[in-house]
Design a protein around this motif. Structure first.
Motif, PDB file in Angstrom:
ATOM      1  N   LYS A  68       0.676  -1.343  -0.015  1.00 40.40           N
ATOM      2  CA  LYS A  68       0.011  -0.080  -0.025  1.00 40.40           C
ATOM      3  C   LYS A  68       0.806   1.314   0.003  1.00 40.40           C
ATOM      4  CE  LYS A  68      -4.445  -1.829   0.744  1.00 40.40           C
ATOM      5  NZ  LYS A  68      -5.470  -1.780   1.523  1.00 40.40           N
ATOM      6  N   ALA A  69       2.228   1.263  -0.402  1.00 41.88           N
ATOM      7  CA  ALA A  69       2.957   2.558  -0.537  1.00 41.88           C
ATOM      8  C   ALA A  69       2.914   3.062  -1.771  1.00 41.88           C
ATOM      9  CB  ALA A  69       4.424   2.172  -0.002  1.00 41.88           C
ATOM     10  N   ILE A  70       2.400   2.437  -2.696  1.00 38.29           N
ATOM     11  CA  ILE A  70       2.007   3.159  -3.925  1.00 38.29           C
ATOM     12  C   ILE A  70       0.603   3.110  -4.445  1.00 38.29           C
ATOM     13  CG2 ILE A  70       2.383   2.713  -6.330  1.00 38.29           C
ATOM     14  CD1 ILE A  70       4.984   1.269  -5.778  1.00 38.29           C
ATOM     15  N   ARG A  71       0.213   4.446  -4.819  1.00 38.01           N
ATOM     16  CA  ARG A  71      -1.355   4.420  -5.391  1.00 38.01           C
ATOM     17  C   ARG A  71      -1.267   5.464  -6.369  1.00 38.01           C
ATOM     18  NH1 ARG A  71      -1.605   9.517  -0.635  1.00 38.01           N
ATOM     19  NH2 ARG A  71      -0.603  10.707  -1.727  1.00 38.01           N
ATOM     20  N   VAL A  72      -2.802   5.420  -7.015  1.00 37.60           N
ATOM     21  CA  VAL A  72      -2.874   6.015  -8.341  1.00 37.60           C
ATOM     22  C   VAL A  72      -3.111   7.644  -7.984  1.00 37.60           C
ATOM     23  CG1 VAL A  72      -4.429   6.136 -10.083  1.00 37.60           C
ATOM     24  CG2 VAL A  72      -3.967   3.969  -9.333  1.00 37.60           C
ATOM     25  N   LYS A  73      -2.352   8.239  -8.786  1.00 39.62           N
ATOM     26  CA  LYS A  73      -2.644   9.867  -8.551  1.00 39.62           C
ATOM     27  C   LYS A  73      -3.980  10.341  -8.607  1.00 39.62           C
ATOM     28  CE  LYS A  73       1.862  11.334 -10.323  1.00 39.62           C
ATOM     29  NZ  LYS A  73       2.290  12.098 -11.475  1.00 39.62           N
ATOM     30  N   GLU A  74      -4.364  10.948  -7.589  1.00 44.63           N
ATOM     31  CA  GLU A  74      -5.916  11.395  -7.593  1.00 44.63           C
ATOM     32  C   GLU A  74      -6.292  11.929  -9.046  1.00 44.63           C
ATOM     33  OE1 GLU A  74      -8.929  11.133  -6.229  1.00 44.63           O
ATOM     34  OE2 GLU A  74      -7.756   9.833  -4.676  1.00 44.63           O
ATOM     35  N   ASP A  75      -5.663  13.164  -9.474  1.00 40.91           N
ATOM     36  CA  ASP A  75      -5.738  13.918 -10.710  1.00 40.91           C
ATOM     37  C   ASP A  75      -6.026  13.036 -11.818  1.00 40.91           C
ATOM     38  OD1 ASP A  75      -3.173  13.514 -10.597  1.00 40.91           O
ATOM     39  OD2 ASP A  75      -2.590  15.672 -11.229  1.00 40.91           O
TER      40      ASP A  75
END
Ligand code: ZN
Ligand code: ZN
Length: 240
Positions: free
Chosen positions: A178-185
């Motif tokens: 869970k240290a990587i996520r998809v950018k909100e924008d």
């Protein structure tokens, strides 16, 4: 001619791997010896590691993260190659990304990889601020210039972790979870385009256990509605 001699004297052309001087006008920046040592022969078509001598069944494929179609690397993560990729990672010398990129573009073409977009693996934010550049993003953009495949800067670090290189093999998956996520924008744009399956290539500098790649895939699958068909991993060095 005179200018060329002066330029050669001031900034001699050195091989990006072994740092020996090169006379020939190499687009890649590799000496002939290093060019011959590229990871090209007797490799497992899926995980990219050399086959063991007497086996036609690869003993490493079970370590490949779920969903990955193929892993392709330029060099093994040893000796000069390891030093080369680390010099690039810690200094950001531009000609390294350019050289690696030409080799990757050749690899994509030779293997007939059908890739819709290049997605760089994000580095920790504090390391970006320390170094002022992100090697995987730079490389992805160079590869994009050489292949016309677009870059999607989709992923970012959600929080900073201990470097994977400082973790034991069994700690790595937990460290990066869970240290990587998809950018909100970028999520909204993706939802609009999200109906056709696409083939992606994750771009990174070094591939070791695959935990970071697995985490990128988790984020893409759980946090976007894009349908992904093939996932390729393109990396400069592969731990073998
Ligand atoms: Zn060399
Ligand atoms: Zn394999």
């Amino acid at each position: 001619m005179f200018l060329e001699v002066v330029r050669e004297w001031l900034c001699p052309n050195k091989c990006i791997v072994c740092r020996s001087f090169i006379k020939e006008n190499s687009e890649v920046g590799l000496c002939l010896h290093c060019e011959e040592a590229l990871l090209e022969r007797n490799l497992c078509p899926r995980c990219g590691k050399p086959y063991s001598v007497d086996s036609s069944v690869c003993s490493y494929c079970n370590e490949v993260p779920r969903g990955v179609t193929r892993i392709l690397a330029l060099f093994p993560y040893v000796d000069f190659y390891k030093e080369s990729v680390l010099r690039w990672k810690y200094t950001g010398i531009r000609k390294y990304a350019k050289g690696y990129s030409v080799l990757m573009a050749n690899l994509i073409q030779r293997e007939h990889l059908d890739i819709d977009c290049l997605i760089p693996v994000p580095i920790a934010r504090h390391r970006y601020f320390e170094r002022g550049f992100n090697q995987a993003f730079d490389l992805a953009h160079e590869v994009s210039n050489d292949t016309s495949i677009p870059v999607l800067e989709l992923l970012e670090r959600a929080y900073d972790t201990k470097p994977q290189s400082a973790c034991k093999k069994e700690e790595r998956a937990k460290n990066i979870h869970k240290a990587i996520r998809v950018k909100e924008d970028t999520k909204q744009d993706l939802q609009i385009e999200g109906n056709v399956p696409i083939n992606i290539a994750l771009i990174d500098d070094i591939y070791t256990t695959g935990s970071t790649v697995a985490e990128c895939i988790r984020a893409l699958k759980q946090e976007t509605s894009i349908q992904i068909q093939d996932i390729y991993v393109l990396t400069v060095c592969l731990a073998i």
